[in-house]
Each structure stands twice: as C-alpha cells, then as structure tokens.
Design a protein around this motif. Structure first.
Motif, PDB file in Angstrom:
ATOM      1  N   LYS A   1      41.591  44.272  31.867  1.00 49.54           N
ATOM      2  CA  LYS A   1      41.263  45.238  32.923  1.00 49.54           C
ATOM      3  C   LYS A   1      41.314  44.567  34.293  1.00 49.54           C
ATOM      4  CE  LYS A   1      38.383  48.398  30.247  1.00 49.54           C
ATOM      5  NZ  LYS A   1      37.020  48.911  30.035  1.00 49.54           N
ATOM      6  N   ALA A   2      40.824  43.334  34.372  1.00 45.88           N
ATOM      7  CA  ALA A   2      40.845  42.602  35.639  1.00 45.88           C
ATOM      8  C   ALA A   2      42.279  42.365  36.097  1.00 45.88           C
ATOM      9  CB  ALA A   2      40.102  41.276  35.501  1.00 45.88           C
ATOM     10  N   LYS A   3      43.166  42.006  35.174  1.00 48.54           N
ATOM     11  CA  LYS A   3      44.564  41.786  35.545  1.00 48.54           C
ATOM     12  C   LYS A   3      45.216  43.079  36.020  1.00 48.54           C
ATOM     13  CE  LYS A   3      45.953  39.554  31.766  1.00 48.54           C
ATOM     14  NZ  LYS A   3      46.680  38.650  30.836  1.00 48.54           N
ATOM     15  N   THR A   4      44.954  44.171  35.332  1.00 47.70           N
ATOM     16  CA  THR A   4      45.508  45.466  35.741  1.00 47.70           C
ATOM     17  C   THR A   4      45.027  45.830  37.141  1.00 47.70           C
ATOM     18  OG1 THR A   4      45.659  46.235  33.453  1.00 47.70           O
ATOM     19  CG2 THR A   4      45.621  47.926  35.176  1.00 47.70           C
ATOM     20  N   GLN A   5      43.736  45.712  37.378  1.00 46.37           N
ATOM     21  CA  GLN A   5      43.174  46.028  38.686  1.00 46.37           C
ATOM     22  C   GLN A   5      43.750  45.106  39.758  1.00 46.37           C
ATOM     23  OE1 GLN A   5      38.873  45.943  38.909  1.00 46.37           O
ATOM     24  NE2 GLN A   5      38.889  46.226  41.126  1.00 46.37           N
ATOM     25  N   ALA A   6      43.856  43.810  39.449  1.00 47.69           N
ATOM     26  CA  ALA A   6      44.387  42.846  40.423  1.00 47.69           C
ATOM     27  C   ALA A   6      45.832  43.179  40.787  1.00 47.69           C
ATOM     28  CB  ALA A   6      44.273  41.431  39.863  1.00 47.69           C
ATOM     29  N   ARG A   7      46.631  43.568  39.806  1.00 51.43           N
ATOM     30  CA  ARG A   7      48.028  43.954  40.093  1.00 51.43           C
ATOM     31  C   ARG A   7      48.073  45.213  40.962  1.00 51.43           C
ATOM     32  NH1 ARG A   7      48.955  42.075  34.710  1.00 51.43           N
ATOM     33  NH2 ARG A   7      48.506  44.141  33.880  1.00 51.43           N
ATOM     34  N   GLN A   8      47.276  46.211  40.606  1.00 50.63           N
ATOM     35  CA  GLN A   8      47.280  47.477  41.344  1.00 50.63           C
ATOM     36  C   GLN A   8      46.806  47.305  42.787  1.00 50.63           C
ATOM     37  OE1 GLN A   8      44.809  49.947  38.861  1.00 50.63           O
ATOM     38  NE2 GLN A   8      46.511  50.562  37.548  1.00 50.63           N
ATOM     39  N   GLU A   9      45.815  46.442  42.983  1.00 48.26           N
ATOM     40  CA  GLU A   9      45.203  46.288  44.306  1.00 48.26           C
ATOM     41  C   GLU A   9      45.702  45.057  45.053  1.00 48.26           C
ATOM     42  OE1 GLU A   9      40.941  46.512  43.761  1.00 48.26           O
ATOM     43  OE2 GLU A   9      41.093  48.427  42.697  1.00 48.26           O
TER      44      GLU A   9
ATOM     45  N   LEU B   1      42.424  32.969  39.563  1.00 49.70           N
ATOM     46  CA  LEU B   1      43.625  33.307  38.795  1.00 49.70           C
ATOM     47  C   LEU B   1      44.469  34.291  39.588  1.00 49.70           C
ATOM     48  CD1 LEU B   1      41.748  34.188  35.471  1.00 49.70           C
ATOM     49  CD2 LEU B   1      42.827  31.995  36.020  1.00 49.70           C
ATOM     50  N   ASN B   2      45.765  34.286  39.321  1.00 48.86           N
ATOM     51  CA  ASN B   2      46.589  35.333  39.915  1.00 48.86           C
ATOM     52  C   ASN B   2      46.475  36.592  39.068  1.00 48.86           C
ATOM     53  OD1 ASN B   2      48.394  35.146  37.727  1.00 48.86           O
ATOM     54  ND2 ASN B   2      49.965  34.081  38.910  1.00 48.86           N
ATOM     55  N   ALA B   3      47.173  37.632  39.461  1.00 51.87           N
ATOM     56  CA  ALA B   3      47.059  38.926  38.775  1.00 51.87           C
ATOM     57  C   ALA B   3      47.625  38.894  37.361  1.00 51.87           C
ATOM     58  CB  ALA B   3      47.751  40.011  39.591  1.00 51.87           C
ATOM     59  N   GLU B   4      48.365  37.849  37.028  1.00 53.88           N
ATOM     60  CA  GLU B   4      48.893  37.695  35.665  1.00 53.88           C
ATOM     61  C   GLU B   4      47.979  36.823  34.799  1.00 53.88           C
ATOM     62  OE1 GLU B   4      51.390  39.637  34.885  1.00 53.88           O
ATOM     63  OE2 GLU B   4      51.385  40.241  36.984  1.00 53.88           O
ATOM     64  N   GLY B   5      46.900  36.329  35.390  1.00 59.81           N
ATOM     65  CA  GLY B   5      45.964  35.493  34.656  1.00 59.81           C
ATOM     66  C   GLY B   5      46.332  34.019  34.652  1.00 59.81           C
ATOM     67  N   LYS B   6      47.242  33.619  35.529  1.00 62.08           N
ATOM     68  CA  LYS B   6      47.641  32.206  35.611  1.00 62.08           C
ATOM     69  C   LYS B   6      46.710  31.458  36.554  1.00 62.08           C
ATOM     70  CE  LYS B   6      52.262  32.951  34.209  1.00 62.08           C
ATOM     71  NZ  LYS B   6      53.613  32.664  34.208  1.00 62.08           N
ATOM     72  N   PHE B   7      46.348  30.254  36.122  1.00 59.32           N
ATOM     73  CA  PHE B   7      45.435  29.385  36.850  1.00 59.32           C
ATOM     74  C   PHE B   7      45.990  29.037  38.234  1.00 59.32           C
ATOM     75  CE2 PHE B   7      44.135  25.162  38.150  1.00 59.32           C
ATOM     76  CZ  PHE B   7      42.772  25.182  37.964  1.00 59.32           C
ATOM     77  N   ILE B   8      45.118  29.137  39.255  1.00 56.26           N
ATOM     78  CA  ILE B   8      45.474  28.728  40.616  1.00 56.26           C
ATOM     79  C   ILE B   8      44.618  27.542  41.045  1.00 56.26           C
ATOM     80  CG2 ILE B   8      45.529  29.413  43.036  1.00 56.26           C
ATOM     81  CD1 ILE B   8      45.977  32.299  42.082  1.00 56.26           C
ATOM     82  N   LYS B   9      43.297  27.675  40.914  1.00 58.42           N
ATOM     83  CA  LYS B   9      42.371  26.639  41.382  1.00 58.42           C
ATOM     84  C   LYS B   9      41.038  26.818  40.671  1.00 58.42           C
ATOM     85  CE  LYS B   9      40.173  24.867  45.591  1.00 58.42           C
ATOM     86  NZ  LYS B   9      40.677  23.564  45.900  1.00 58.42           N
ATOM     87  N   SER B  10      40.269  25.723  40.591  1.00 58.89           N
ATOM     88  CA  SER B  10      38.934  25.821  39.995  1.00 58.89           C
ATOM     89  C   SER B  10      37.929  25.009  40.802  1.00 58.89           C
ATOM     90  CB  SER B  10      38.961  25.333  38.543  1.00 58.89           C
ATOM     91  OG  SER B  10      39.255  23.951  38.489  1.00 58.89           O
ATOM     92  N   TRP B  11      36.665  25.374  40.616  1.00 61.80           N
ATOM     93  CA  TRP B  11      35.546  24.682  41.242  1.00 61.80           C
ATOM     94  C   TRP B  11      34.509  24.403  40.161  1.00 61.80           C
ATOM     95  CZ3 TRP B  11      38.103  28.833  43.201  1.00 61.80           C
ATOM     96  CH2 TRP B  11      38.663  28.710  44.462  1.00 61.80           C
TER      97      TRP B  11
END
Length: 145
Positions: free
Chosen positions: A25-33, A113-123
């Motif tokens: 759901k988070a990926k879908t929302q991230a892509r849409q928005e 994460l990006n909208a596809e769920g790929k790692f970008i950065k962590s803390w």
C-alpha cells in the motif's frame, strides 16, 4: 459554535500524518503521490530511543508538515510486552520488512525507500543532531531522486 469546533478538529487531524504498516500500500501511494517511503523500525514498549524518536521527531509539527508533502510513512513495530503484541499477520509483515531492510535488528532504524521499495538511505539510532538536521538530510536525498 458547533461547526467551528468541527472545523477546528478537521484542521488538527488533517495535519497529522498516519503511519501505515503495509509495504504494498505504501508503494502504491508513493507512486501515485510521487513521494518517497520512510520506513521506521521501532520497539514501542521497550526501546527508549524509539519512544523518544516518536515523541521528539515524528510527532513534531515540523516533521508532520514535511511528511505530509514528501513522504509515505511506514512503521514496523516490535513490541515485547505481552499486552502490546500485534496480530499474527502484522507480526509476520513486520518480520518480512525486517528481513528485507533491517536484517541486523537495529532499533530505532529508519530507512528511506523509493516508490518501488528500493533502498536509498538509512539512519541508525536517534538523530542526535535534532529535527532540523534530520529533515535537511531527508530533503537532500529526496531532491536527488
């Protein structure tokens, strides 16, 4: 007077960004928005830095405003107290998120994460330089996407 109270409540709750617990759901929302996903691993009833991060970072108006505009929020909670245990399906979902993004079991651990769920950065841990620095880091990374 009744309507003004309802409008006030709507304004208060509209500025509060909810944390989801479903990656799809988070990926879908991230892509849409056209937003990034901020995934937070927490131990809500045993991890002091996690509790502090929720209160002093994620619950601030400044973070909420930034998140509303730029992020889809996802939380994977791992409570220890029996009375706070999650439903089995949610536990399994959180375990899956941990396998994908937090195999070392670090708490608190925040992943962008990006909208596809790929790692970008962590803390790792509580952001010791405060909310301004944390949002600045999110903005830097987000602008690069």
């Amino acid at each position: 007077m009744k309507w003004s109270f309802i409008v006030l409540l709507a304004l208060v709750f509209s500025s509060f960004t909810e944390w989801g617990n479903d990656l799809d759901k988070a990926k879908t929302q991230a892509r849409q928005e056209h937003k990034l996903i901020l995934l937070n691993f927490s131990g809500s009833d045993w991890c002091g830095p996690c509790i502090r991060m929720q209160k002093e970072i994620f619950s601030t108006e400044q973070f909420q405003q930034y998140a509303n505009e730029h992020l889809v929020l996802l939380n994977a909670d791992f409570p220890r107290n029996k009375k706070n245990q999650l439903k089995k399906e949610l536990q399994e979902s959180n375990d899956h998120l941990a396998e994908l993004y937090n195999s070392k079991g670090i708490f608190p651990y925040t992943v962008l994460l990006n909208a596809e769920g790929k790692f970008i950065k962590s803390w790792e841990g509580y952001p010791s330089k405060g909310i301004d620095n944390f949002i600045s880091q999110l903005t830097e990374v987000g602008d690069g996407q």
